[in-house]
Scaffold this motif. Structure first.
Motif, PDB file in Angstrom:
ATOM      1  N   VAL A  88      80.798  12.169  61.485  1.00  0.00           N
ATOM      2  CA  VAL A  88      81.816  11.154  60.899  1.00  0.00           C
ATOM      3  C   VAL A  88      81.942  10.001  61.682  1.00  0.00           C
ATOM      4  O   VAL A  88      81.699   8.709  61.374  1.00  0.00           O
ATOM      5  CB  VAL A  88      82.967  11.815  60.418  1.00  0.00           C
ATOM      6  N   ILE A  89      82.071  10.256  62.941  1.00  0.00           N
ATOM      7  CA  ILE A  89      82.309   9.394  63.967  1.00  0.00           C
ATOM      8  C   ILE A  89      81.168   8.473  64.106  1.00  0.00           C
ATOM      9  O   ILE A  89      80.972   7.217  64.260  1.00  0.00           O
ATOM     10  CB  ILE A  89      82.765   9.894  65.366  1.00  0.00           C
ATOM     11  N   ALA A  90      80.146   8.985  64.376  1.00  0.00           N
ATOM     12  CA  ALA A  90      78.483   8.325  64.307  1.00  0.00           C
ATOM     13  C   ALA A  90      78.327   7.524  63.113  1.00  0.00           C
ATOM     14  O   ALA A  90      77.890   6.311  63.296  1.00  0.00           O
ATOM     15  CB  ALA A  90      77.451   9.478  64.243  1.00  0.00           C
ATOM     16  N   ILE A  91      78.858   7.656  62.112  1.00  0.00           N
ATOM     17  CA  ILE A  91      78.528   7.011  60.703  1.00  0.00           C
ATOM     18  C   ILE A  91      79.533   5.681  60.793  1.00  0.00           C
ATOM     19  O   ILE A  91      79.151   4.786  60.302  1.00  0.00           O
ATOM     20  CB  ILE A  91      78.726   7.827  59.360  1.00  0.00           C
ATOM     21  N   VAL A  92      80.707   6.162  61.338  1.00  0.00           N
ATOM     22  CA  VAL A  92      81.712   5.128  61.360  1.00  0.00           C
ATOM     23  C   VAL A  92      81.181   4.103  62.701  1.00  0.00           C
ATOM     24  O   VAL A  92      81.474   2.863  62.473  1.00  0.00           O
ATOM     25  CB  VAL A  92      83.064   5.581  62.115  1.00  0.00           C
ATOM     26  N   ILE A 116      72.177  11.057  65.161  1.00  0.00           N
ATOM     27  CA  ILE A 116      71.968  10.782  66.356  1.00  0.00           C
ATOM     28  C   ILE A 116      70.795   9.498  66.306  1.00  0.00           C
ATOM     29  O   ILE A 116      70.930   8.566  67.167  1.00  0.00           O
ATOM     30  CB  ILE A 116      71.727  11.592  67.457  1.00  0.00           C
ATOM     31  N   THR A 117      69.802  10.001  65.656  1.00  0.00           N
ATOM     32  CA  THR A 117      68.886   9.014  65.654  1.00  0.00           C
ATOM     33  C   THR A 117      69.007   7.674  64.885  1.00  0.00           C
ATOM     34  O   THR A 117      68.857   6.470  65.420  1.00  0.00           O
ATOM     35  CB  THR A 117      67.541   9.515  64.615  1.00  0.00           C
ATOM     36  N   LEU A 157      80.881   1.917  71.766  1.00  0.00           N
ATOM     37  CA  LEU A 157      81.758   2.865  72.581  1.00  0.00           C
ATOM     38  C   LEU A 157      81.890   3.994  71.786  1.00  0.00           C
ATOM     39  O   LEU A 157      81.919   5.322  72.240  1.00  0.00           O
ATOM     40  CB  LEU A 157      83.164   2.443  72.974  1.00  0.00           C
ATOM     41  N   THR A 158      81.890   3.821  70.477  1.00  0.00           N
ATOM     42  CA  THR A 158      82.349   4.848  69.388  1.00  0.00           C
ATOM     43  C   THR A 158      80.964   5.714  69.410  1.00  0.00           C
ATOM     44  O   THR A 158      80.884   7.059  68.973  1.00  0.00           O
ATOM     45  CB  THR A 158      82.613   4.423  68.207  1.00  0.00           C
ATOM     46  N   ALA A 159      79.825   4.995  69.248  1.00  0.00           N
ATOM     47  CA  ALA A 159      78.438   5.890  69.308  1.00  0.00           C
ATOM     48  C   ALA A 159      78.431   7.016  70.385  1.00  0.00           C
ATOM     49  O   ALA A 159      77.860   7.875  70.206  1.00  0.00           O
ATOM     50  CB  ALA A 159      77.383   4.702  69.308  1.00  0.00           C
TER      51      ALA A 159
END
Length: 284
Positions: free
Chosen positions: A122-126, A242-243, A271-273
Motif C-alpha cells: 500500500v505504501i509503495a503504491i502511495v 518493488i519494480t 522517502l516513502t518509496a
C-alpha cells in the motif's frame, strides 16, 4: 532478502532505461529508438542465456514471445509519451498501472501477503502516486500532461504489466529462455514495423543521442533479467511492487539532467518509496 535485492536492481535499471529511452525519443522518432534499443536488449539477453543457461519448451517460448510483444507495445508507448510530456509525471503514472495489475494477478494466482507485506504494498503504491504529483513548472517542459500522453502512459503501464506477468508464468526451469524469446519477438516486431510505416532509419543525430537509445536497451535487458531472477525466488505481487518504484530513479535523472522540477511532494514520495522497500524486505 535476495528477492528484494534483485527487485530493487530491476527497479533501478528500469528507471534508467525509461529516462534514456525518453531522452532519445526527444531527438528521434520513437520507432528509431526502438530499432536500436530492441537489438541491444537481444544481445544482452543472449549473453545472459549463454552465461546462465536455459531450457527451451513450447511454454517457455510462448510466454516469452507474448512478453516480447507486450514489451514492443509498452515501451513504444512509454518512450513516446516521455518524449512528448513531462517525464517527472508520466513515468509514475505508468508505474502505478504496471504495479496494480501484477499485484491483482499475483493474488488471483494464490499468492498471499503478510500484514507487513500488505502495508509495504500500500505504501509503495502511495509512493508511486506521490512521485507523479508535480510542483512548479519546469523551465524546459510543462509538468501538465495532455490527455493523449496520459492515455499513452496508462497503456504503457498495462503492456508492461502483461510483460511481467508473462515472465512470471514461464516455467521456472526454463532459465533465461523466456527473455531471449521475448527480445527476439520484440526486435522482429519493431523491424517489421519500419517498412510498414515507411520510416527512414537514417544516421542523423549525434553519437550521444544514439548512445542513449543503446543504453535504454541495455538497461531494459538488465532490468528484465533481475526481475526474472527475483520472481523465480519470490512472489509476483511483491516483486512487481518493488519494480514499479522505478520512477524514483527516472525522476532523479530528470532533475539532474533535464532540470525538471521536483516538488516537495515528490521528494516525500522518494522517502516513502524507501520505507515501502524496507517493509517489503522485512516481509520476504
Amino acid at each position: 532478502m535476495t528477492v528484494v535485492l534483485f527487485a530493487a536492481l530491476s527497479s533501478i535499471a528500469f528507471g534508467g532505461s525509461d529516462f534514456c529511452g525518453g531522452l532519445a525519443s526527444r531527438r528521434f522518432a520513437t520507432l528509431k529508438v526502438l530499432v536500436v534499443a530492441a537489438p541491444a536488449t537481444l544481445i544482452i539477453d543472449l549473453a545472459a542465456w549463454h552465461a546462465f543457461g536455459g531450457t527451451w519448451s513450447v511454454s517457455a517460448a510462448a510466454w516469452g514471445g507474448i512478453s516480447g510483444a507486450a514489451y514492443a507495445v509498452g515501451f513504444g508507448l512509454l518512450y513516446w509519451c516521455l518524449a512528448n510530456g513531462p517525464i517527472i509525471v508520466l513515468s509514475p503514472v505508468s508505474a502505478t498501472v504496471s504495479a496494480l495489475i501484477p499485484v491483482a494477478a499475483g493474488l488471483s494466482f494464490g499468492e498471499t501477503l503478510t500484514s507487513v507485506g500488505l502495508a509495504g504494498t500500500v505504501i509503495a503504491i502511495v509512493a508511486v502516486f506521490l512521485l507523479g504529483l508535480s510542483g512548479d513548472e519546469s523551465r524546459e517542459v510543462s509538468t501538465r500532461p495532455t490527455m493523449l500522453t496520459l492515455g499513452a502512459a496508462i497503456g504503457a503501464g498495462a503492456a508492461v504489466a502483461l510483460q511481467l506477468i508473462c515472465l512470471d508464468r514461464a516455467p521456472h526451469e526454463s532459465g533465461m529462455a523466456p527473455i531471449v524469446a521475448g527480445s527476439a519477438v520484440a526486435t522482429l516486431l519493431v523491424w517489421t514495423a519500419v517498412p510498414l510505416v515507411r520510416a527512414r532509419i537514417g544516421s542523423d543525430g549525434r553519437l550521444r543521442d544514439w548512445s542513449a537509445a543503446i543504453a535504454a536497451g541495455v538497461l531494459d535487458s538488465l532490468a528484465t533479467i533481475a526481475f526474472l531472477l527475483a520472481v523465480r525466488a519470490g512472489d509476483l505481487a511483491v516483486v512487481a511492487v518493488i519494480t514499479a518504484l522505478y520512477p524514483a530513479g527516472t525522476i532523479v535523472l530528470a532533475r539532474l539532467v533535464l532540470r525538471e522540477t521536483v516538488s516537495r511532494v515528490q521528494f516525500g514520495g522518494l522517502l516513502t518509496a524507501g520505507l515501502a522497500v524496507t517493509l517489503l524486505a522485512l516481509s520476504s
